[in-house]
Design a protein around this motif. Structure first.
Motif, PDB file in Angstrom:
ATOM      1  N   ILE A 113       0.975  -1.191  -0.024  1.00  0.00           N
ATOM      2  CA  ILE A 113       0.139   0.025   0.088  1.00  0.00           C
ATOM      3  C   ILE A 113       0.805   1.346  -0.200  1.00  0.00           C
ATOM      4  O   ILE A 113       1.950   1.133   0.705  1.00  0.00           O
ATOM      5  N   PHE A 114       0.565   1.995  -0.892  1.00  0.00           N
ATOM      6  CA  PHE A 114       1.090   3.504  -1.109  1.00  0.00           C
ATOM      7  C   PHE A 114       0.438   4.511   0.017  1.00  0.00           C
ATOM      8  O   PHE A 114      -0.325   5.301  -0.573  1.00  0.00           O
ATOM      9  N   ASP A 115       0.634   4.189   1.303  1.00  0.00           N
ATOM     10  CA  ASP A 115      -0.390   5.069   2.094  1.00  0.00           C
ATOM     11  C   ASP A 115       0.104   6.434   2.251  1.00  0.00           C
ATOM     12  O   ASP A 115      -0.680   7.392   2.993  1.00  0.00           O
ATOM     13  N   GLN A 116       1.023   6.818   1.545  1.00  0.00           N
ATOM     14  CA  GLN A 116       1.384   8.321   1.889  1.00  0.00           C
ATOM     15  C   GLN A 116       1.616   8.481   0.264  1.00  0.00           C
ATOM     16  O   GLN A 116       2.332   9.469  -0.098  1.00  0.00           O
ATOM     17  N   LEU A 117       1.127   7.804  -0.451  1.00  0.00           N
ATOM     18  CA  LEU A 117       1.154   8.167  -2.162  1.00  0.00           C
ATOM     19  C   LEU A 117       2.378   7.624  -2.588  1.00  0.00           C
ATOM     20  O   LEU A 117       3.436   7.272  -1.730  1.00  0.00           O
ATOM     21  N   THR A 158       0.919  10.563  -8.649  1.00  0.00           N
ATOM     22  CA  THR A 158       1.065  10.931  -7.434  1.00  0.00           C
ATOM     23  C   THR A 158      -0.123  11.270  -6.820  1.00  0.00           C
ATOM     24  O   THR A 158      -0.345  11.818  -5.726  1.00  0.00           O
ATOM     25  N   SER A 159      -1.457  11.048  -7.581  1.00  0.00           N
ATOM     26  CA  SER A 159      -2.732  11.743  -7.139  1.00  0.00           C
ATOM     27  C   SER A 159      -3.591  10.639  -6.545  1.00  0.00           C
ATOM     28  O   SER A 159      -4.860  11.286  -5.993  1.00  0.00           O
ATOM     29  N   THR A 160      -3.506   9.406  -6.741  1.00  0.00           N
ATOM     30  CA  THR A 160      -4.361   8.428  -6.068  1.00  0.00           C
ATOM     31  C   THR A 160      -3.578   7.531  -5.219  1.00  0.00           C
ATOM     32  O   THR A 160      -2.642   7.320  -5.407  1.00  0.00           O
ATOM     33  N   LEU A 161      -4.202   6.905  -4.413  1.00  0.00           N
ATOM     34  CA  LEU A 161      -3.785   5.968  -3.352  1.00  0.00           C
ATOM     35  C   LEU A 161      -3.391   4.463  -4.096  1.00  0.00           C
ATOM     36  O   LEU A 161      -4.833   4.089  -4.500  1.00  0.00           O
ATOM     37  N   TYR A 162      -2.328   4.033  -4.247  1.00  0.00           N
ATOM     38  CA  TYR A 162      -2.417   2.521  -4.712  1.00  0.00           C
ATOM     39  C   TYR A 162      -2.274   1.518  -3.712  1.00  0.00           C
ATOM     40  O   TYR A 162      -1.748   1.724  -2.809  1.00  0.00           O
ATOM     41  N   THR A 163      -3.001   0.184  -4.270  1.00  0.00           N
ATOM     42  CA  THR A 163      -2.737  -1.018  -3.400  1.00  0.00           C
ATOM     43  C   THR A 163      -2.786  -2.053  -4.486  1.00  0.00           C
ATOM     44  O   THR A 163      -3.608  -2.195  -5.166  1.00  0.00           O
ATOM     45  N   PHE A 183      -0.292  -5.160   5.568  1.00  0.00           N
ATOM     46  CA  PHE A 183      -0.161  -3.915   4.790  1.00  0.00           C
ATOM     47  C   PHE A 183       1.431  -3.554   4.814  1.00  0.00           C
ATOM     48  O   PHE A 183       1.758  -2.952   5.772  1.00  0.00           O
ATOM     49  N   VAL A 184       1.951  -3.590   3.929  1.00  0.00           N
ATOM     50  CA  VAL A 184       3.506  -3.319   3.632  1.00  0.00           C
ATOM     51  C   VAL A 184       3.509  -1.878   2.793  1.00  0.00           C
ATOM     52  O   VAL A 184       3.052  -1.520   1.948  1.00  0.00           O
ATOM     53  N   SER A 185       3.901  -0.709   3.734  1.00  0.00           N
ATOM     54  CA  SER A 185       3.864   0.598   3.036  1.00  0.00           C
ATOM     55  C   SER A 185       5.091   0.681   2.218  1.00  0.00           C
ATOM     56  O   SER A 185       6.253   0.318   2.348  1.00  0.00           O
ATOM     57  N   ALA A 186       4.888   1.201   1.020  1.00  0.00           N
ATOM     58  CA  ALA A 186       5.891   1.294   0.046  1.00  0.00           C
ATOM     59  C   ALA A 186       6.324   2.791  -0.358  1.00  0.00           C
ATOM     60  O   ALA A 186       7.264   3.151  -1.120  1.00  0.00           O
ATOM     61  N   SER A 187       5.363   3.728   0.349  1.00  0.00           N
ATOM     62  CA  SER A 187       5.604   5.264  -0.124  1.00  0.00           C
ATOM     63  C   SER A 187       7.144   5.465   0.441  1.00  0.00           C
ATOM     64  O   SER A 187       7.683   5.053   1.500  1.00  0.00           O
ATOM     65  N   GLY A 188       7.973   6.337  -0.344  1.00  0.00           N
ATOM     66  CA  GLY A 188       9.067   6.606  -0.209  1.00  0.00           C
ATOM     67  C   GLY A 188      10.397   5.450  -0.218  1.00  0.00           C
ATOM     68  O   GLY A 188      11.450   5.769   0.048  1.00  0.00           O
ATOM     69  N   LYS A 189       9.961   4.570  -0.900  1.00  0.00           N
ATOM     70  CA  LYS A 189      10.955   3.388  -0.953  1.00  0.00           C
ATOM     71  C   LYS A 189      11.515   3.337  -2.198  1.00  0.00           C
ATOM     72  O   LYS A 189      10.614   3.221  -3.032  1.00  0.00           O
TER      73      LYS A 189
END
Length: 514
Positions: free
Chosen positions: A111-115, A127-132, A244-250
């Motif tokens: 999940i890209f919980d911070q986009l 960069t405008s919607t949240l991806y899962t 849920f594994v956050s991928a934002s910023g990775k």
């Protein structure tokens, strides 16, 4: 009696002579064929070609010519395998990218919980919607359940990047959410009630969901985290807790290789998936260069060198198709505004997500490359936007003069007043090498109607600038570029309205200012 035998012998001799005469005269019968016909079915002793002069003795190739021809044949097949294998290697890259972050089981979801930002190498993400997204492995887990909440927008694609089913307004749940039961190709047993049943032809599938952030990023993320469930059907009575594994910023990669490694990625797909994943023609093509189910892919030094050359040619061909499509040939229908010869293109040629041409029966390989080389995920809903719902895109790989973009120069995109989007519009810049977001000092390389402080002109129009340094007074209208690099841009309309759909409203071209 002796006289009778003598006559018989004479008769036999006469018949034999007649037959012999016919045989002797037979070559002269060929001479009676018109010369142009004879020439059309004959091979000269020397033939000049693009791969050199080919030598023959009365139509038989010399050993040296045979070696040259086989090298060229293997090279052509390797190039064709690259172009026709892109969808398989691309979705394989997405799955491997997810695994690299530790999400390997069905209940482990990215999940890209911070986009998403430009740290991730991911084809033309926004960069405008949240991806899962997640991976379903039906060979390992058997039938798998996806329990989605209302308000989702997404799809399932298989290991060949073929569309399987939509989730959301265009899906069987009609946007109300529910349980999807995804069945493996070899499934046997009773089909339970209470599920949206999804038969498949592959083992591994990619689940992709988008969530609106109109009510805030945290609320969108919590909608997913509190409601989405993915688990093997065999564990339906006691499903594992979601992770849920956050991928934002990775920083991680999901893009397929453009060198010899590509064929290894393609081989991994062929080895794991069932025969029914692709048609016999493509399977035979891959087998001709050593990629065959149940057999080790182990090219010798000669073949590895040829395939290294072939993938370089294939990669050049893919980039040529994307940047300079033959709009008067195989890619007629890819332009947004053909009446003005605009540089704005669509993702799907002719809005056909199956790439099957106007008759629906003729595979357009160029259209398939045109989509899968720079983009991901296939759904009919993405190609047929409805007024006020979903989204639609325009892509510019070239400026108004049909020249590629130069990161050292300044360009301007004019957005006329009142862009017809119910939700918002956005412009995102991408790296021409990775086809992912351009990595600059702007981690979220997007400008749009949601951008705080964006400047409008007196008539309500907006100008977006692309250059290494921000124009004075237009810092919030600026997307940074990198000298020595190229780029391209996608213009997105979220909730497109009728003036966009009927093309009575159009964006300007991206124009070079200096």
């Amino acid at each position: 009696m002796m006289q009778l035998k003598r006559q018989q012998i004479i008769q036999i001799f006469v018949v034999a002579c007649a037959i012999l005469l016919l045989i002797v005269k037979a070559p002269f019968a060929i001479a009676e064929v018109p010369p142009d016909v004879r020439d059309s079915i004959s091979t000269p002793d020397e033939v000049d070609t693009s791969i050199g002069t080919l030598h023959f003795f009365d139509g038989v190739p010399t050993p040296e010519t045979t070696e040259t021809v086989y090298d060229d044949l293997d090279r052509m097949r390797g190039t064709d395998a690259f172009l026709k294998g892109i969808p398989l290697a691309s979705v394989y890259g997405l799955m491997e990218g997810q695994y690299s972050l530790g999400a390997t089981a069905a209940h482990q979801v990215i999940i890209f919980d911070q986009l998403m930002d430009s740290e991730s190498l991911y084809l033309t993400a926004n960069t405008s919607t949240l991806y899962t997204w997640g991976v379903l492995d039906l060979k390992r887990d058997g039938a798998t359940v996806i329990d989605v909440p209302p308000g989702m927008l997404g799809m399932i694609n298989d290991a060949a990047f073929d569309w399987i089913v939509d989730i959301g307004p265009a899906g069987p749940d009609e946007g109300n959410g529910g349980k999807f039961l995804v069945l493996p190709p070899d499934f046997e047993g009773a089909i339970p009630e209470g599920y949206f049943v999804v038969p498949t032809k592959a083992y591994r599938h990619s689940l992709f969901l988008r969530t609106s952030i109109a009510d805030g990023i945290d609320q969108a993320a919590n909608l997913i985290k509190n409601n989405l469930k993915v688990y093997p059907f065999s564990q339906k009575d006691n499903p594992p807790a979601m992770e849920f594994v956050s991928a934002s910023g990775k920083a991680f990669n999901t893009v397929h290789a453009n060198n010899f490694k590509f064929y290894e990625e393609l081989d991994a797909v062929i080895q794991y998936e069932p025969y029914g994943l692709i048609d016999r023609e493509r399977r035979g093509l891959f087998a001709s260069i050593g990629i065959e189910k149940g057999k080790a892919f182990a090219p010798d030094a000669r073949m590895e060198a040829i395939l290294t050359d072939a993938v370089a040619i294939g990669n050049a061909a893919a980039r040529s198709i994307v940047w300079y499509p033959r709009v008067d040939g195989t890619l007629q229908g890819v332009q947004h505004y053909p009446d003005t010869d605009s540089s704005w293109l669509m993702g799907y040629t002719g809005r056909n997500v199956f790439f099957t041409g106007e008759d629906g029966e003729t595979m357009n390989s160029d259209a398939r490359v045109m989509f899968h080389y720079p983009y991901t995920y296939v759904s009919p809903a993405m190609a047929t936007p409805q007024e006020g719902t979903g989204s639609d895109y325009g892509v510019a790989y070239l400026d108004s003069n049909k020249q590629f973009f130069d990161g050292s120069k300044t360009y301007q995109l004019h957005i006329p007043a009142d862009p017809p989007a119910k939700d918002f519009w956005a412009v995102t810049i991408y790296d021409s090498q990775t086809r992912s977001m351009l990595q600059t000092g702007q981690p979220f390389p997007t400008v749009g109607s949601q951008t705080e402080g964006i400047q409008q002109n007196a008539d309500g129009s907006t100008d977006v600038y692309f250059c290494p340094q921000p124009p004075t007074g237009y810092e919030n209208n600026w997307l940074e570029t990198v000298p020595g690099k190229s780029w391209f841009v996608i213009f997105r309309m979220y909730g497109p309205l009728q003036p966009w759909l009927d093309q009575s409203w159009r964006p300007g071209e991206v124009e070079l200012l200096d």
